[in-house]
Write a protein that holds these residues in place. Structure first.
Motif: not given
Length: 128
Positions: A28-35
């Protein structure tokens, strides 16, 4: 590194879909502010504080994303960064004593595009 997309998972996104990101090369390559393993957790900068968090993790190269991911794995609600290379976790901020954002002025050793606290202050992220 693209600042809009951050790698986070060592778990296959072919097994479970990335919730807030894209599956690239089986991670997974997360969008900003997700982890998290499947970009399932949101986080935001609470601010710069003079407080400390109790649990320190030993991680060679630190960015906010890396520290948040590590704290998520330990089921903590807060991730804190200090001195550019220290990652700490906790379940709350006891008696928060906020500092000016200028006190959190040290570049992260994992990516100088980000600030990871200061000499005395800690950048604290809330994980929701």
């Amino acid at each position: 590194m693209n600042p809009d997309v951050s790698p986070t998972a060592a778990v296959s996104c072919l097994i479970k879909t990335c919730q807030n990101g894209n599956c690239v090369n089986d991670s997974c390559q997360c969008t900003p502010n997700y982890a998290g393993d499947y970009c399932q957790k949101a986080y935001s900068l609470s601010g710069c504080y003079w407080n400390d968090l109790p649990v320190e993790l030993i991680i060679p190269l630190i960015t906010p994303q890396i520290c948040v991911d590590a704290c998520i794995k330990g089921s903590y609600e807060y991730a804190g960064l200090r001195i550019g290379y220290r990652c700490k976790c906790g379940t709350n901020i006891s008696d928060p004593f906020q500092a000016a954002m200028s006190a959190c002025d040290v570049d992260c050793n994992g990516d100088s595009a980000y600030k990871c606290g200061g000499a005395q202050a800690m950048s604290i992220y809330h994980i929701v």
